[in-house]
Motif scaffolding. Structure first.
Motif, PDB file in Angstrom:
ATOM      1  N   ASP A   1      -1.743  20.100  32.915  1.00 46.75           N
ATOM      2  CA  ASP A   1      -0.502  20.654  33.462  1.00 46.75           C
ATOM      3  C   ASP A   1       0.690  20.105  32.702  1.00 46.75           C
ATOM      4  OD1 ASP A   1      -2.069  21.870  35.355  1.00 46.75           O
ATOM      5  OD2 ASP A   1      -1.482  20.545  37.001  1.00 46.75           O
ATOM      6  N   CYS A   2       1.491  20.988  32.162  1.00 45.35           N
ATOM      7  CA  CYS A   2       2.702  20.620  31.433  1.00 45.35           C
ATOM      8  C   CYS A   2       3.897  21.137  32.244  1.00 45.35           C
ATOM      9  CB  CYS A   2       2.659  21.248  30.037  1.00 45.35           C
ATOM     10  SG  CYS A   2       3.975  20.714  28.938  1.00 45.35           S
ATOM     11  N   ARG A   3       4.522  20.228  32.998  1.00 43.17           N
ATOM     12  CA  ARG A   3       5.671  20.589  33.839  1.00 43.17           C
ATOM     13  C   ARG A   3       6.954  20.371  33.047  1.00 43.17           C
ATOM     14  NH1 ARG A   3       3.410  21.174  38.671  1.00 43.17           N
ATOM     15  NH2 ARG A   3       1.650  19.856  39.209  1.00 43.17           N
ATOM     16  N   TYR A   4       7.882  21.300  33.186  1.00 46.25           N
ATOM     17  CA  TYR A   4       9.121  21.210  32.428  1.00 46.25           C
ATOM     18  C   TYR A   4      10.303  21.673  33.260  1.00 46.25           C
ATOM     19  CZ  TYR A   4       8.458  26.247  31.848  1.00 46.25           C
ATOM     20  OH  TYR A   4       8.269  27.583  32.085  1.00 46.25           O
ATOM     21  N   GLU A   5      11.471  21.315  32.809  1.00 47.29           N
ATOM     22  CA  GLU A   5      12.721  21.760  33.406  1.00 47.29           C
ATOM     23  C   GLU A   5      13.309  22.783  32.449  1.00 47.29           C
ATOM     24  OE1 GLU A   5      17.133  19.932  34.285  1.00 47.29           O
ATOM     25  OE2 GLU A   5      15.407  18.607  34.342  1.00 47.29           O
ATOM     26  N   ASN A   6      13.618  23.956  32.960  1.00 45.03           N
ATOM     27  CA  ASN A   6      14.140  25.027  32.119  1.00 45.03           C
ATOM     28  C   ASN A   6      15.536  25.416  32.593  1.00 45.03           C
ATOM     29  OD1 ASN A   6      14.384  27.017  30.235  1.00 45.03           O
ATOM     30  ND2 ASN A   6      12.642  28.207  30.930  1.00 45.03           N
ATOM     31  N   LYS A   7      16.483  25.415  31.673  1.00 41.03           N
ATOM     32  CA  LYS A   7      17.864  25.732  32.015  1.00 41.03           C
ATOM     33  C   LYS A   7      18.305  27.066  31.429  1.00 41.03           C
ATOM     34  CE  LYS A   7      18.966  20.853  32.152  1.00 41.03           C
ATOM     35  NZ  LYS A   7      19.665  19.757  31.519  1.00 41.03           N
ATOM     36  N   THR A   8      17.335  27.894  31.059  1.00 40.80           N
ATOM     37  CA  THR A   8      17.645  29.180  30.450  1.00 40.80           C
ATOM     38  C   THR A   8      16.585  30.201  30.840  1.00 40.80           C
ATOM     39  OG1 THR A   8      18.014  30.338  28.350  1.00 40.80           O
ATOM     40  CG2 THR A   8      16.378  28.591  28.342  1.00 40.80           C
ATOM     41  N   SER A   9      16.922  31.456  30.686  1.00 47.25           N
ATOM     42  CA  SER A   9      15.934  32.518  30.928  1.00 47.25           C
ATOM     43  C   SER A   9      15.315  32.991  29.614  1.00 47.25           C
ATOM     44  CB  SER A   9      16.595  33.692  31.656  1.00 47.25           C
ATOM     45  OG  SER A   9      17.662  34.205  30.872  1.00 47.25           O
ATOM     46  N   ASN A  10      15.615  32.291  28.514  1.00 48.50           N
ATOM     47  CA  ASN A  10      15.045  32.652  27.214  1.00 48.50           C
ATOM     48  C   ASN A  10      13.530  32.466  27.237  1.00 48.50           C
ATOM     49  OD1 ASN A  10      17.637  33.052  26.378  1.00 48.50           O
ATOM     50  ND2 ASN A  10      17.772  31.189  25.175  1.00 48.50           N
ATOM     51  N   PRO A  11      12.801  33.299  26.484  1.00 54.95           N
ATOM     52  CA  PRO A  11      11.336  33.170  26.445  1.00 54.95           C
ATOM     53  C   PRO A  11      10.907  31.782  25.968  1.00 54.95           C
ATOM     54  CG  PRO A  11      12.057  35.197  25.377  1.00 54.95           C
ATOM     55  CD  PRO A  11      13.288  34.400  25.677  1.00 54.95           C
ATOM     56  N   LEU A  12       9.789  31.318  26.508  1.00 51.80           N
ATOM     57  CA  LEU A  12       9.262  29.998  26.192  1.00 51.80           C
ATOM     58  C   LEU A  12       8.004  30.154  25.343  1.00 51.80           C
ATOM     59  CD1 LEU A  12       9.614  26.930  26.970  1.00 51.80           C
ATOM     60  CD2 LEU A  12       7.864  27.359  28.687  1.00 51.80           C
ATOM     61  N   THR A  13       7.918  29.393  24.267  1.00 48.97           N
ATOM     62  CA  THR A  13       6.698  29.341  23.468  1.00 48.97           C
ATOM     63  C   THR A  13       6.050  27.981  23.704  1.00 48.97           C
ATOM     64  OG1 THR A  13       7.900  28.545  21.527  1.00 48.97           O
ATOM     65  CG2 THR A  13       7.563  30.922  21.707  1.00 48.97           C
ATOM     66  N   TYR A  14       4.744  27.927  23.529  1.00 50.17           N
ATOM     67  CA  TYR A  14       4.007  26.690  23.804  1.00 50.17           C
ATOM     68  C   TYR A  14       2.895  26.502  22.790  1.00 50.17           C
ATOM     69  CZ  TYR A  14       0.476  29.786  25.686  1.00 50.17           C
ATOM     70  OH  TYR A  14      -0.459  30.779  25.818  1.00 50.17           O
ATOM     71  N   GLU A  15       2.429  25.251  22.729  1.00 48.76           N
ATOM     72  CA  GLU A  15       1.227  24.940  21.963  1.00 48.76           C
ATOM     73  C   GLU A  15       0.537  23.763  22.621  1.00 48.76           C
ATOM     74  OE1 GLU A  15       0.895  25.164  17.578  1.00 48.76           O
ATOM     75  OE2 GLU A  15       0.654  22.990  17.733  1.00 48.76           O
ATOM     76  N   PHE A  16      -0.763  23.936  22.894  1.00 49.74           N
ATOM     77  CA  PHE A  16      -1.602  22.843  23.346  1.00 49.74           C
ATOM     78  C   PHE A  16      -2.525  22.486  22.192  1.00 49.74           C
ATOM     79  CE2 PHE A  16      -0.479  24.521  27.513  1.00 49.74           C
ATOM     80  CZ  PHE A  16      -0.261  23.363  28.245  1.00 49.74           C
ATOM     81  N   SER A  17      -2.595  21.199  21.881  1.00 53.19           N
ATOM     82  CA  SER A  17      -3.469  20.761  20.801  1.00 53.19           C
ATOM     83  C   SER A  17      -4.117  19.442  21.198  1.00 53.19           C
ATOM     84  CB  SER A  17      -2.684  20.612  19.493  1.00 53.19           C
ATOM     85  OG  SER A  17      -1.676  19.627  19.647  1.00 53.19           O
ATOM     86  N   ILE A  18      -5.114  19.054  20.416  1.00 53.38           N
ATOM     87  CA  ILE A  18      -5.798  17.780  20.623  1.00 53.38           C
ATOM     88  C   ILE A  18      -5.844  17.074  19.277  1.00 53.38           C
ATOM     89  CG2 ILE A  18      -8.047  18.876  20.304  1.00 53.38           C
ATOM     90  CD1 ILE A  18      -9.256  16.731  22.125  1.00 53.38           C
ATOM     91  N   THR A  19      -5.622  15.761  19.328  1.00 49.51           N
ATOM     92  CA  THR A  19      -5.771  14.935  18.131  1.00 49.51           C
ATOM     93  C   THR A  19      -6.979  14.045  18.348  1.00 49.51           C
ATOM     94  OG1 THR A  19      -3.398  14.942  17.722  1.00 49.51           O
ATOM     95  CG2 THR A  19      -4.674  13.228  16.632  1.00 49.51           C
ATOM     96  N   LYS A  20      -7.943  14.186  17.454  1.00 54.69           N
ATOM     97  CA  LYS A  20      -9.105  13.301  17.461  1.00 54.69           C
ATOM     98  C   LYS A  20      -9.519  13.084  16.020  1.00 54.69           C
ATOM     99  CE  LYS A  20     -12.476  16.862  18.616  1.00 54.69           C
ATOM    100  NZ  LYS A  20     -13.525  17.245  19.527  1.00 54.69           N
ATOM    101  N   ASP A  21      -9.959  11.885  15.741  1.00 55.70           N
ATOM    102  CA  ASP A  21     -10.296  11.487  14.369  1.00 55.70           C
ATOM    103  C   ASP A  21      -9.108  11.693  13.425  1.00 55.70           C
ATOM    104  OD1 ASP A  21     -12.903  10.931  15.261  1.00 55.70           O
ATOM    105  OD2 ASP A  21     -13.513  13.014  14.922  1.00 55.70           O
ATOM    106  N   ASN A  22      -7.919  11.388  13.939  1.00 56.40           N
ATOM    107  CA  ASN A  22      -6.655  11.499  13.177  1.00 56.40           C
ATOM    108  C   ASN A  22      -6.392  12.905  12.653  1.00 56.40           C
ATOM    109  OD1 ASN A  22      -5.902   8.796  13.509  1.00 56.40           O
ATOM    110  ND2 ASN A  22      -7.281   8.184  11.858  1.00 56.40           N
TER     111      ASN A  22
END
Length: 161
Positions: A37-58
């Motif tokens: 879960d990525c909770r955020y505070e948004n102060k605009t109605s502009n579209p939101l882009t996202y990226e979920f990633s994982i770092t393993k083995d550098n």
């Protein structure tokens, strides 16, 4: 223009331009799936882009994204839902091979302050089970509706007697 006034104007503009901020990143197990879960505070109605990633083995691996291309090994197992001020990643068939540092990256269109990024270390044996009640709390209007309807339900029971 007075230099002090100029600096104050620049700071005000920068604060107004900052459209979203990640408030919290958490992870839990939902059956055999990982939920981040990525909770955020948004102060605009502009579209939101996202990226979920994982770092393993550098090495960074993109799991699900509207910013870049997701890797094939995650594409069939991952999906994302968006609610008001919440972006949720679901990774099906979560195993110890999926352990690592998970990252949530958010950016609102026309937010000139850059992307917001937060990390969380996920280890399967240390994850708690997702609380069923937390799904209801994500949309507080349902909780409010339930609480407001309780007196009505009691009144209906009284009338039917």
């Amino acid at each position: 223009m007075n230099p002090t006034v100029g600096i104050a104007v620049i700071l005000t503009v920068l604060q107004a331009a900052h459209c979203q901020m990640i408030k919290d990143l958490s992870a839990c197990l939902l059956g055999q799936s990982l939920r981040v879960d990525c909770r955020y505070e948004n102060k605009t109605s502009n579209p939101l882009t996202y990226e979920f990633s994982i770092t393993k083995d550098n090495r960074k691996h993109v799991i699900h994204s509207t910013i870049s291309v997701s890797e094939n090994i995650y594409r069939s197992r991952a999906n994302v839902t968006m609610h008001k001020n919440l972006v949720c990643l679901y990774l099906q068939s979560f195993t110890t091979n999926d352990e690592g540092v998970y990252m949530c990256e958010l950016k609102a269109t026309n937010d000139y302050t850059g992307n917001q990024i937060k990390n969380i270390t996920v280890i399967k044996d240390k994850l708690e089970k997702c609380a069923g009640f937390s799904l209801l709390i994500q949309n507080t209007s349902w909780l409010l509706l339930l609480l407001l309807s309780l007196p009505l339900l009691q009144a209906v029971d009284f009338v039917s007697l």
